[in-house]
Motif scaffolding. Structure first.
Motif, short mmCIF file in Angstrom:
data_model
loop_
_atom_site.label_atom_id
_atom_site.label_comp_id
_atom_site.label_asym_id
_atom_site.label_seq_id
_atom_site.Cartn_x
_atom_site.Cartn_y
_atom_site.Cartn_z
N UNK A 1 0.83 -1.21 0.00
CA UNK A 1 0.00 0.00 0.00
C UNK A 1 0.86 1.26 0.00
N UNK A 2 2.06 1.18 0.52
CA UNK A 2 2.94 2.35 0.53
C UNK A 2 3.87 2.39 -0.69
N UNK A 3 3.70 1.47 -1.61
CA UNK A 3 4.53 1.48 -2.84
C UNK A 3 4.19 2.71 -3.69
N UNK A 4 5.18 3.54 -4.09
CA UNK A 4 4.89 4.78 -4.86
C UNK A 4 4.20 4.49 -6.19
N UNK A 5 4.62 3.39 -6.85
CA UNK A 5 4.00 3.07 -8.14
C UNK A 5 2.52 2.80 -7.97
N UNK A 6 2.16 2.03 -6.90
CA UNK A 6 0.75 1.71 -6.68
C UNK A 6 -0.04 2.97 -6.39
N UNK A 7 0.49 3.87 -5.54
CA UNK A 7 -0.26 5.08 -5.22
C UNK A 7 -0.38 6.02 -6.40
N UNK A 8 0.62 5.91 -7.28
CA UNK A 8 0.58 6.81 -8.45
C UNK A 8 -0.38 6.32 -9.52
N UNK A 9 -0.59 5.01 -9.62
CA UNK A 9 -1.39 4.45 -10.71
C UNK A 9 -2.79 4.01 -10.28
N UNK A 10 -3.09 3.99 -9.00
CA UNK A 10 -4.36 3.42 -8.57
C UNK A 10 -5.57 4.21 -9.02
N UNK A 11 -5.39 5.57 -9.22
CA UNK A 11 -6.54 6.37 -9.65
C UNK A 11 -6.44 6.78 -11.12
N UNK A 67 6.51 -13.66 -1.95
CA UNK A 67 6.00 -13.91 -0.59
C UNK A 67 5.32 -15.26 -0.44
N UNK A 68 4.92 -15.88 -1.55
CA UNK A 68 4.25 -17.18 -1.46
C UNK A 68 2.84 -17.11 -0.94
N UNK A 69 2.18 -15.93 -1.07
CA UNK A 69 0.80 -15.82 -0.64
C UNK A 69 -0.11 -16.41 -1.71
N UNK A 70 -1.41 -16.45 -1.40
CA UNK A 70 -2.38 -17.04 -2.34
C UNK A 70 -2.96 -16.02 -3.30
N UNK A 71 -3.22 -14.82 -2.81
CA UNK A 71 -3.86 -13.80 -3.67
C UNK A 71 -3.38 -12.41 -3.27
N UNK A 72 -3.27 -11.55 -4.31
CA UNK A 72 -2.98 -10.13 -4.09
C UNK A 72 -3.99 -9.36 -4.92
N UNK A 73 -4.74 -8.48 -4.28
CA UNK A 73 -5.84 -7.78 -4.95
C UNK A 73 -5.79 -6.31 -4.57
N UNK A 74 -6.09 -5.44 -5.58
CA UNK A 74 -6.15 -3.99 -5.36
C UNK A 74 -7.51 -3.49 -5.84
N UNK A 75 -8.20 -2.73 -5.00
CA UNK A 75 -9.50 -2.15 -5.34
C UNK A 75 -9.42 -0.65 -5.22
N UNK A 76 -10.25 0.07 -6.03
CA UNK A 76 -10.27 1.53 -5.96
C UNK A 76 -11.09 1.98 -4.77
N UNK A 77 -11.27 3.28 -4.68
CA UNK A 77 -11.96 3.85 -3.54
C UNK A 77 -13.41 3.42 -3.46
N UNK A 78 -13.99 3.02 -4.61
CA UNK A 78 -15.38 2.57 -4.62
C UNK A 78 -15.50 1.10 -4.27
N UNK A 79 -14.36 0.36 -4.10
CA UNK A 79 -14.39 -1.05 -3.74
C UNK A 79 -14.41 -1.97 -4.93
N UNK A 80 -14.16 -1.44 -6.15
CA UNK A 80 -14.13 -2.27 -7.34
C UNK A 80 -12.71 -2.72 -7.57
N UNK A 81 -12.56 -4.01 -7.83
CA UNK A 81 -11.23 -4.58 -8.05
C UNK A 81 -10.71 -4.11 -9.40
N UNK A 82 -9.54 -3.43 -9.36
CA UNK A 82 -8.97 -2.91 -10.60
C UNK A 82 -7.76 -3.72 -11.03
#
Length: 542
Positions: free
Chosen positions: A57-67, A86-101
């Protein structure tokens, strides 16, 4: 045809029960292990995915491109890189409205992000269990905030990272690499312990089943409380472990006496010695509160160890009274036999003198016999006014003479005529003491004698009988009346309960009987109250 099913044995039931307990314990251990594994996974993985989500969430690229209008092509490499590293199962990013982008799962694009908590939509972080695309995960959802000047803290969207929760089997295997080994060893030890316990119980119950043990207990209770004899059992500490109703009645024990010691129950002296003896006992006699008790004791042993003893008690009080009455008839018969023997000897002498024609000697012999009898009658009649007692001593003199013992009357003797009931008891005590003295003196050398002295006052009669026998051993002086010895007990002979009955009569009359040793032999002294109500102590059991 009916086939009777065989009932399970006690050992088999205990083995099955123990195995069932072992299985339940193992299941409980497995469940606890699973719970601990789940709690550990949730704690560790929850912290890890939260840290990854905050970092992304603090990655500059993510904050710059999310909107931006088309962020998914730019963010996809970043999300997959995080997934792979990291070996996790899922990584998901949603916008401010809660829609997965953007998501590592393409099927979730342009859908609403499932929120673990309503506060996530208001820029709050959350971690916990979440179902994403039908897969349960331990997930963390962290808000993406704008750090541009003038927009610091503005909510741009949400990052969600999750790791799939393991299945039950995976948790069981992951709980400990040695858990299955531990459970197997525990099962083996539990089964072996159950089998050994079942064998031990069967050995301790002598191979009997519960229904058989219950039947024995019922039969024992019915037998113990149904027999006419008292039964009392003691342990090694001389405490009562069992007593039946008749035993409590004979010993006057309280209702709740089991577990109490004999001294606490007031049992001492002779009765205590018989009950607590080390060996076997057969027909031992003891006097307890006016009762004549005959006891047989058996030692209980198991595996060579002494566990205690069991004693049976019979109330011989009424039988002793009958024995006393029969003894009087037997004594009368013996006296008549002695007198007949004496008269036969005298007739033989007279017949012999007649045959040798010594007629003058016959007359002198008859006069001598008459003179001796008259002197004895005069002595008895002058000192003893009661005809029954005088007749008793007259008859005893013949018995004593046959056994080469001189029976003499003390010069201090003075006895008036008594009430018939008083005379009967005085005669009983006098007869028992005289018989006992004759027994003791007859074993002595020539010149054996027994002296009787009777003294009377307004309320009592004192009877003193002395003999020239060996006396009474000092260690037997206290027990001679409770055990029924005669003075021959000093020589090791036990002679029934004559003296014990004498003591009972004296106690019933409010008196006592004692024995002391003199320079010549033994002296028995008995005192009885007369002219008063008899103190009844020879009661029958309740």
């Amino acid at each position: 045809m009916f086939i009777r099913r065989r009932r399970a044995t006690l050992a088999g039931e205990m083995l099955i029960l123990q195995l069932a307990i072992v299985v339940v314990v193992l299941l409980a251990v497995g469940a606890i292990s699973l719970a601990q594994s789940a709690a550990t996974f949730d704690r560790v993985e929850g912290r890890r995915v939260t840290a990854l989500a905050e970092q992304l969430a603090w990655n500059p690229l993510l904050r710059a491109q999310i909107d931006r209008p088309a962020p998914r092509e730019v963010l996809a490499p970043l999300l997959h890189s995080t997934l792979n590293q990291s070996g996790v199962t899922s990584v998901t990013v949603a916008d401010v409205r809660g829609t997965i982008i953007s998501s590592t799962n393409p099927t979730l694009l342009d859908t609403a992000l499932p929120l673990g908590d309503a506060g996530v939509a208001r820029a709050r972080g959350w971690s916990g269990h979440l179902v994403l695309d039908g897969t349960p995960e331990v997930a963390a959802q962290v808000p993406v905030l704008d750090d541009a000047p003038g927009r610091n803290g503005h909510h741009l969207g949400t990052v969600s990272i999750g790791v799939a929760a393991p299945t039950v089997w995976q948790r069981l295997v992951g709980a400990s690499s040695y858990l299955l080994t531990y459970l197997s060893v525990a099962s083996l030890l539990g089964g072996l312990g159950s089998w050994l316990l079942a064998r031990r119980v069967k050995r301790q119950t002598l191979g009997m089943e519960p229904r058989e043990i219950a039947g024995l207990a019922e039969h024992r209770e019915a037998m113990l409380h149904g027999i006419a004899e008292g039964v009392i059992a003691l342990d090694q500490q001389r405490r009562l472990t069992m007593v039946n109703d008749m035993g409590r009645a004979l010993l006057d024990l309280p209702e709740h006496c089991v577990g109490m010691s004999l001294p606490a129950l007031g049992i001492h002296e002779r009765l205590y010695d018989v009950l607590t003896g080390a060996g076997e006992a057969r027909d031992e006699i003891a006097i307890h509160r006016g009762r004549v008790l005959v006891m047989n004791r058996m030692t209980i042993r198991a595996d060579g160890r002494r566990l205690g003893s069991v004693t049976t008690l019979r109330d011989r009080t009424e039988l002793a009274q009958l024995e006393r009455e029969l003894g009087s008839f037997r004594s009368s018969t013996e006296l008549l036999r002695a007198q007949a023997h004496e008269f036969a000897n005298q007739l033989h002498v007279i017949s012999g003198l007649i045959q040798v024609k010594e007629h003058d000697e016959v007359v002198r012999y008859i006069r001598a016999i008459r003179k001796h009898r008259e002197s004895l009658d005069l002595k008895l009649s002058s000192g003893i006014g009661d005809t029954s007692v005088a007749a008793l001593l007259m008859a005893k003199s013949s018995l004593a003479a046959e056994r080469r013992v001189e029976l003499r009357l003390s010069e201090r003797t003075a006895l008036d005529r008594l009430d018939p009931l008083d005379a009967a008891d005085v005669a009983t005590v006098t007869g028992n003491l005289v018989d006992n003295a004759i027994d003791a003196a007859s074993g002595a050398a020539d010149g054996a004698w027994v002296e009787v002295e009777l003294r009377q006052d307004t309320s009592s009669v004192e009877i003193v009988v002395r003999d020239s026998g060996p006396g009474v051993a000092p260690e037997l002086a206290r027990e001679v009346f409770t055990r029924g010895f005669t003075t021959k007990a000093a020589q090791g002979g036990e002679r029934g309960i004559g003296l014990a009955l004498t003591q009972l009569v004296c106690h019933r009359r409010g008196g006592e009987v004692t024995v002391t040793n003199t320079t010549d032999g033994a002296m028995f002294t008995a005192r009885l109250s007369i002219g008063q109500q008899i103190h009844e102590t020879m009661e029958t059991p309740r």
